[in-house]
Design a protein around this motif. Sequence first.
Motif, short mmCIF file in Angstrom:
data_model
loop_
_atom_site.label_atom_id
_atom_site.label_comp_id
_atom_site.label_asym_id
_atom_site.label_seq_id
_atom_site.Cartn_x
_atom_site.Cartn_y
_atom_site.Cartn_z
N UNK A 37 -12.30 47.51 26.94
CA UNK A 37 -12.46 48.37 28.12
C UNK A 37 -11.21 49.22 28.23
N UNK A 38 -11.39 50.53 28.36
CA UNK A 38 -10.24 51.42 28.46
C UNK A 38 -10.38 52.27 29.71
N UNK A 39 -9.47 52.07 30.64
CA UNK A 39 -9.43 52.90 31.83
C UNK A 39 -8.57 54.13 31.53
N UNK A 40 -8.76 55.17 32.31
CA UNK A 40 -8.14 56.45 32.03
C UNK A 40 -6.62 56.31 31.92
N UNK A 41 -6.08 56.76 30.80
CA UNK A 41 -4.64 56.74 30.60
C UNK A 41 -4.06 55.38 30.26
N UNK A 42 -4.93 54.39 30.06
CA UNK A 42 -4.43 53.04 29.77
C UNK A 42 -4.84 52.58 28.38
N UNK A 43 -4.26 51.49 27.95
CA UNK A 43 -4.57 50.94 26.63
C UNK A 43 -5.94 50.29 26.63
N UNK A 44 -6.61 50.23 25.48
CA UNK A 44 -7.84 49.43 25.39
C UNK A 44 -7.51 47.96 25.62
N UNK A 45 -8.31 47.30 26.45
CA UNK A 45 -8.09 45.89 26.75
C UNK A 45 -9.30 45.09 26.26
N UNK A 85 -16.16 50.67 36.14
CA UNK A 85 -16.19 52.03 35.60
C UNK A 85 -15.02 52.24 34.64
N UNK A 86 -15.34 52.62 33.41
CA UNK A 86 -14.33 52.78 32.36
C UNK A 86 -15.06 53.24 31.10
N UNK A 87 -14.30 53.41 30.03
CA UNK A 87 -14.91 53.63 28.72
C UNK A 87 -14.87 52.30 27.96
N UNK A 88 -16.00 51.94 27.40
CA UNK A 88 -16.11 50.68 26.66
C UNK A 88 -16.29 51.00 25.18
N UNK A 89 -15.53 50.29 24.35
CA UNK A 89 -15.61 50.46 22.90
C UNK A 89 -16.04 49.15 22.24
N UNK A 90 -16.97 49.25 21.32
CA UNK A 90 -17.27 48.11 20.47
C UNK A 90 -16.48 48.29 19.18
N UNK A 91 -16.32 47.21 18.45
CA UNK A 91 -15.62 47.29 17.17
C UNK A 91 -16.15 46.21 16.25
N UNK A 92 -15.98 46.44 14.97
CA UNK A 92 -16.37 45.47 13.96
C UNK A 92 -15.23 45.30 12.97
#
Lengths: 110, 116
Positions: A37-45, A85-92
């Motif tokens: 989860x990445x909130x605006x201006x912050x690191x992906x968590x 509310x945030x941007x969510x990234x999946x990864x493999x």
Amino acid sequence: GENVEQHPSTLSVQEGDSAVIKCTYSDSASNYFPWYKQELGKRPQLIIDIRSNVGEKKDQRIAVTLNKTAKHFSLHITETQPEDSAVYFCAAKVTNDMRFGAGTRLTVKP
Amino acid sequence: DTGVSQDPRHKITKRGQNVTFRCDPISEHNRLYWYRQTLGQGPEFLTYFQNEAQLEKSRLLSDRFSAERPKGSFSTLEIQRTEQGDSAMYLCASSSMFGDRLYGYTFGSGTRLTVV
């Protein structure tokens, strides 16, 4: 190399509804699938992850499912709240590094 | 240890100048990764180190980019002769790797580079 596709790119839900984000991957050797989860201006968590020997994992309102045969995995958020509310990234994970999806911008409307 | 630290947080530079970023990983992690993230995109892998050895470099890492991790602890990423297309957030991450299992993959706050 590994290719991770994520959809939808944007998702808007009403507070309290569920949200589902889906990802597919191409390399059958991938064995670790985290969600960030990445909130605006912050690191992906890191919010949850799943390994290839597990089909489903839950942590409170968040769950991840993995279908190795179909090479897809999904993030499920129940009872959404505005702070989700945030941007969510999946990864493999591919052998030695991680490949990320392009992200899903989730908006939870109060 | 408060996590992965990156310095500086922001860097504005003129086109053609060289810039260097630093990453301090979580001390017990043996792997360190560099990513680039542009607006609206996921992190793109650049390179990673296992201890001091640089084991993989992405095709995204042109000859103007170089990364080092001289003592297996902190790492630096240098961009020479910067171009406007280099403007992005540069993220560092660290993890532990035992066998084929990855643990504790943690990102730093990133360095936002703006090339003017």
